[in-house]
Every structure is written in structure tokens, then in C-alpha cells.
Write an enzyme that holds these catalytic residues in place. Sequence first.
Site, short mmCIF file in Angstrom:
data_model
loop_
_atom_site.label_atom_id
_atom_site.label_comp_id
_atom_site.label_asym_id
_atom_site.label_seq_id
_atom_site.Cartn_x
_atom_site.Cartn_y
_atom_site.Cartn_z
N SER A 9 0.85 -1.18 0.00
CA SER A 9 0.00 0.00 0.00
C SER A 9 0.88 1.23 0.00
CB SER A 9 -0.87 0.00 1.26
OG SER A 9 -1.49 1.25 1.46
N TYR B 200 -2.54 -0.21 10.58
CA TYR B 200 -2.48 -0.54 9.16
C TYR B 200 -1.16 -0.06 8.56
CZ TYR B 200 -3.72 -0.73 4.22
OH TYR B 200 -3.74 -1.00 2.88
#
Length: 148
Positions: free
Chosen positions: A33, A46
Site C-alpha cells: 500500500s 495498518y
Amino acid sequence: MLRINFLGHVHGVRAVLPALRRAGGGSVIGVASVEGVRAAPLHAPYTASKFALRGFYDCLRIELAQEGAPIAALTDALLSLRRIGSRSFRNTLPDNGTDNVDSTVDEPGQVHGSHPGKVVRGRAFTKLFGTLPRPGDLLTAAVSRRHG
């Protein structure tokens, strides 16, 4: 978060590397990501998992290059292409509220998603990008030969 986003990749790679070695090479496709590069507020777990994942794949790529394994980290090559890179990860569909992280979902599931854009499929593409050496791989191999 770390168990799913990070250790899931670690265990997957550990399971697939022996098969790739037996097959004489291949590509490991790791999806991270942008938060593995740049932190976002209120996303600490995250973001931490994606930073860990980026470090894992960087180390794996270097270790495989040093051992001379014909196995490559294909994501770097794919995401460097403008049409496949960050623009392709935008989603305009609303969240349906379904989550399958902790429990199963009462639907049959599917192999292929409903991405409306162009989807790259086929072994020819994977073979081409999986066998081309990247500049970082070439540099790592040169340094390894010099010190080896």
C-alpha cells in the site's frame, strides 16, 4: 492487523518459495500500500503493517538476488506502469459492509473480481516482467560478486 497484513504474506512466501525453486524460478507478487511508504493519521496499525511488509519484500528481494535465485518481486515492475499503478486502485463503489476477516461470508465467492478497468491476465506478461532484471537487482548482484 499485523497478523493478516504482514504475517499472511510471510507465511504465503514461505509456502511458495520451495515450489518456485523446484519449478526453476518465477515471481512472487506482493501487494502492499502507499501507506508502506507514507504514514496516514489514525491508521497506525495498518500503516505499521504495510511498512513491515515493504521491509520484508525489500529484504526478500535482496536475499534472493544474492543467492542468485531466478525468483523476482513483480509488484515493483507492475506498479511502475502508469495505467496499472496507483490510478488502478481507485474504487468508486460503495462499501457493502461485508467483512470476511474474522468469519466466513454467506455467498459462494469468486475467483475474479468485478474491477471495471483493464485486467492483466496471462503467463506471457508475467514471464516477460518476471525474467527481466531490474536496475536494483543488477546493482545488488554486482555488489555481491565484488564482495563474494
